[in-house]
Design a protein around this motif. Structure first.
Motif, PDB file in Angstrom:
ATOM      1  N   GLU A  59     -49.759 -16.240 -27.620  1.00 51.68           N
ATOM      2  CA  GLU A  59     -49.693 -17.411 -28.490  1.00 51.68           C
ATOM      3  C   GLU A  59     -49.919 -18.711 -27.725  1.00 51.68           C
ATOM      4  OE1 GLU A  59     -46.510 -19.636 -31.500  1.00 51.68           O
ATOM      5  OE2 GLU A  59     -46.289 -17.498 -31.046  1.00 51.68           O
ATOM      6  N   GLU A  60     -49.390 -18.785 -26.485  1.00 49.49           N
ATOM      7  CA  GLU A  60     -49.560 -20.036 -25.735  1.00 49.49           C
ATOM      8  C   GLU A  60     -51.035 -20.287 -25.386  1.00 49.49           C
ATOM      9  OE1 GLU A  60     -47.901 -16.869 -22.830  1.00 49.49           O
ATOM     10  OE2 GLU A  60     -47.612 -17.536 -24.915  1.00 49.49           O
ATOM     11  N   GLN A  66     -53.607 -19.242 -27.311  1.00 48.89           N
ATOM     12  CA  GLN A  66     -54.210 -19.670 -28.576  1.00 48.89           C
ATOM     13  C   GLN A  66     -53.899 -21.145 -28.858  1.00 48.89           C
ATOM     14  OE1 GLN A  66     -53.877 -16.997 -31.988  1.00 48.89           O
ATOM     15  NE2 GLN A  66     -53.090 -15.375 -30.649  1.00 48.89           N
ATOM     16  N   THR A  67     -52.676 -21.539 -28.531  1.00 47.26           N
ATOM     17  CA  THR A  67     -52.278 -22.934 -28.770  1.00 47.26           C
ATOM     18  C   THR A  67     -53.102 -23.885 -27.924  1.00 47.26           C
ATOM     19  OG1 THR A  67     -50.019 -22.241 -29.320  1.00 47.26           O
ATOM     20  CG2 THR A  67     -50.350 -24.556 -28.717  1.00 47.26           C
ATOM     21  N   ASN A 110     -56.580 -24.099 -29.638  1.00 53.11           N
ATOM     22  CA  ASN A 110     -56.598 -24.632 -31.003  1.00 53.11           C
ATOM     23  C   ASN A 110     -56.034 -26.044 -31.108  1.00 53.11           C
ATOM     24  OD1 ASN A 110     -57.757 -22.325 -32.054  1.00 53.11           O
ATOM     25  ND2 ASN A 110     -55.801 -21.363 -32.552  1.00 53.11           N
ATOM     26  N   THR A 111     -55.406 -26.525 -30.053  1.00 53.26           N
ATOM     27  CA  THR A 111     -54.883 -27.904 -30.054  1.00 53.26           C
ATOM     28  C   THR A 111     -55.371 -28.621 -28.797  1.00 53.26           C
ATOM     29  OG1 THR A 111     -52.831 -27.212 -28.968  1.00 53.26           O
ATOM     30  CG2 THR A 111     -52.838 -27.249 -31.374  1.00 53.26           C
ATOM     31  N   SER A 143     -60.221 -29.548 -30.933  1.00 56.14           N
ATOM     32  CA  SER A 143     -59.722 -28.194 -31.130  1.00 56.14           C
ATOM     33  C   SER A 143     -60.932 -27.259 -31.152  1.00 56.14           C
ATOM     34  CB  SER A 143     -58.955 -28.090 -32.449  1.00 56.14           C
ATOM     35  OG  SER A 143     -59.855 -28.244 -33.543  1.00 56.14           O
ATOM     36  N   THR A 194     -55.721 -17.058 -37.625  1.00 53.15           N
ATOM     37  CA  THR A 194     -55.117 -18.292 -37.127  1.00 53.15           C
ATOM     38  C   THR A 194     -53.623 -18.336 -37.415  1.00 53.15           C
ATOM     39  OG1 THR A 194     -57.164 -19.524 -37.418  1.00 53.15           O
ATOM     40  CG2 THR A 194     -55.147 -20.813 -37.319  1.00 53.15           C
ATOM     41  N   SER A 250     -48.880 -22.184 -37.386  1.00 54.21           N
ATOM     42  CA  SER A 250     -48.579 -23.423 -36.666  1.00 54.21           C
ATOM     43  C   SER A 250     -49.837 -24.199 -36.290  1.00 54.21           C
ATOM     44  CB  SER A 250     -47.770 -23.116 -35.394  1.00 54.21           C
ATOM     45  OG  SER A 250     -48.483 -22.220 -34.550  1.00 54.21           O
ATOM     46  N   HIS A 251     -51.004 -23.545 -36.367  1.00 51.08           N
ATOM     47  CA  HIS A 251     -52.269 -24.205 -36.021  1.00 51.08           C
ATOM     48  C   HIS A 251     -53.038 -24.676 -37.263  1.00 51.08           C
ATOM     49  CE1 HIS A 251     -52.216 -21.590 -32.095  1.00 51.08           C
ATOM     50  NE2 HIS A 251     -51.330 -22.570 -32.080  1.00 51.08           N
TER      51      HIS A 251
END
Length: 517
Positions: A35-36, A38-39, A42-43, A48, A100, A103-104
């Protein structure tokens, strides 16, 4: 990651497609990462991954036009087949959206809205297709929430900008994806009988609604639209207030287009009566000079298509007299296209004997002029409209009168025979795409620079020294404009004033160079 997501890569044209495919490859692999990770993607600090893909896709205009095809497995167990770049990107983007993390979603929604409102039509369409996938893949509540947000954006945005048209297309598509109970809630939230909600309903297709709700909404829209038109017709008819009338006519068009079978006869008669009042004061010269009146005329012509068989002698002669006079003043393309559609509908009409002497020559002359139009889009629509008219009309003697030259006659015959025109070579097409890409890039930069000026005046910003990237952007715009002028010069002789203007610009550039030194 920072390099791949940079908005200022400055890649040459031949590396734009590889950049787009790199982003797609990363998207395909990202859902299996922690997840980290992907974060991070995506951010991103600059863009992004969603925004970066839309930005990269926009740069591939030539590959989209050719089109470039890529291998893709459509069904499990089947061999890969070539699909267009647009199809390829859309499939992989939707697959990425499905994976996705919740949170994104803010970054996803931002990227989708930004792309829909952007200056590239094909990128806007990709964002709409992806957004509609999200509406179908996600919950009914998410779809309803997005529809309400988009509707509020349309209500609050100035109506005379292209972004509203894009939002309108998206809203129209999303309404079909809403749950029936959410559609009822939407109709209550944006009451059709209230004037302030008409700008929203003018974009919608009533076919999306169930029959009972459709009939109710159509009647309410007709009543509200007719009242708005009558207020203007019975007042001083100020052109500055015509935008609200055009909105009302658009709403009437929406109601007649998708609910004509459910509209009461009394309402239909009222619409026809109001339309007749417009024709009594419209003048060709005024329409030619006023863009708002041009929009009014287009809407009136489209509305008349639904009532063309019910027209009396006087309105028919008025409509054709106005069109013939306006055509002499070289109307813009969107007006010509509205004329084409109206002429197509005339195949259903038997022109009364007392009107034939005036109307028939005007009808044949308009068709002949539109069939000879040099704009390919108008010419193509004119061919289709003439074919439709010729198949339906009972005035068979009019058909040969529309073909007043051998060239037009040959083009119509070729169209009916589905004869392919001479095609350009692959090399010539590729070269043309390269030149068009330069022109499009310059136009995108110009339009994106105007986005802030389309709404309300912005608050004053604090003064700061311009960055190197701002200089690069400004110089890039200049370079794109120079390439666009080069392309125009290759196509034909320049106007007499161009040399003087270039000399002035040359002096201005020399002054800039000296100030930099």
């Amino acid at each position: 990651m920072e390099q791949v997501l940079s908005e200022k890569l400055g890649l040459p044209p031949e590396q734009q497609l590889p950049q787009c495919l790199i982003l797609i490859t990363i998207m395909d692999k990202l859902s299996t990462q922690p997840e980290e990770v992907q974060t991070l993607w995506n951010t991103g600090k600059s863009l992004s991954l969603f925004s970066a893909l839309f930005f990269s896709f926009q740069q591939c205009s030539a590959e989209l036009s050719l089109p470039v095809c890529l291998p893709e497995v459509i069904s499990t167990g089947q061999p890969a087949v070539p699909i267009t770049l647009y199809h390829y990107v859309c499939v992989h983007l939707c697959s990425f959206i499905a994976s996705t993390l919740p949170s994104h979603f803010p970054q996803l929604e931002y990227a989708l809205l930004d792309a829909v409102l952007g200056s590239s039509m094909i990128t806007s369409l990709l964002a709409m297709d992806s957004w509609c996938f999200l509406a179908r893949y996600g919950t009914a509540e998410l779809c309803a929430h997005h529809v309400v947000v988009i509707a509020h954006l349309i209500k609050s945005w100035p109506s005379d900008c292209y972004q509203v048209s894009a939002l309108g297309v998206l809203l129209r598509r999303m309404l079909f994806l809403m749950a029936p109970d959410h559609q009822v809630e939407f109709a209550h939230k944006f009451l059709p009988e209230e004037v302030e909600n008409l700008p929203v309903w003018q974009h919608l297709s009533l076919k999306a609604l169930n029959p009972d709700l459709r009939k109710q909404v159509a009647c309410q829209l007709c009543v509200a639209g007719l009242a708005q038109c009558r207020r203007w017709l019975n007042s001083s008819r100020i052109l500055g207030e015509l935008q609200s009338v055009n909105t009302a006519l658009s709403v009437l068009l929406a109601a007649c287009s998708f609910a004509d079978d459910t509209l009461e006869a009394e309402l239909q008669a009222s619409v026809l009566e109001v339309l007749g009042q417009f024709w009594t004061f419209l003048q060709a010269k005024q329409v030619s000079d006023e863009p708002c009146l041009q929009q009014t005329l287009c809407l009136l012509l489209h509305l008349l298509e639904f009532f063309v068989q019910a027209l009396d002698v006087q309105p028919i002669t008025q409509v054709f007299a106005l069109q013939s006079s306006l055509f002499q003043l070289d109307p813009p393309d969107h007006v010509r296209l509205a004329m084409v559609d109206f002429l197509s509908s005339m195949g259903k009409v038997f022109i009364p004997q007392e009107a034939q002497r005036q109307v028939v020559p005007q009808l044949s002359c308009l068709f002949a002029s539109l069939l000879a139009d040099q704009t390919w889009l108008i010419h193509q629509h004119a061919l289709e409209a003439f074919t439709h008219f010729a198949e339906e009309t009972s005035h068979e003697d009019v058909v040969p009168q529309c073909l007043n030259s051998e060239e037009i006659k040959n083009k119509v015959v070729s169209f009916l025979a589905k004869t392919r025109q001479v095609e350009e070579t692959t090399e010539a097409r590729t070269e043309r795409m390269k030149q068009e890409r330069l022109t499009c890039s310059a136009q995108f930069m110009k339009m994106d620079g105007k986005l802030e000026s389309t709404g309300e005046p912005l608050a004053k910003k604090a003064c700061h020294s311009p960055s190197e990237e701002e200089y690069k952007s400004a110089v890039g715009t200049m370079e794109g404009a120079v390439e666009a002028v080069k392309l125009l010069l290759r196509k034909g002789s320049p106007p007499a004033w161009l040399a003087v203007k270039l000399e002035t610009l040359h002096t201005a550039v020399a002054d800039l160079r000296d100030s930099v030194r």
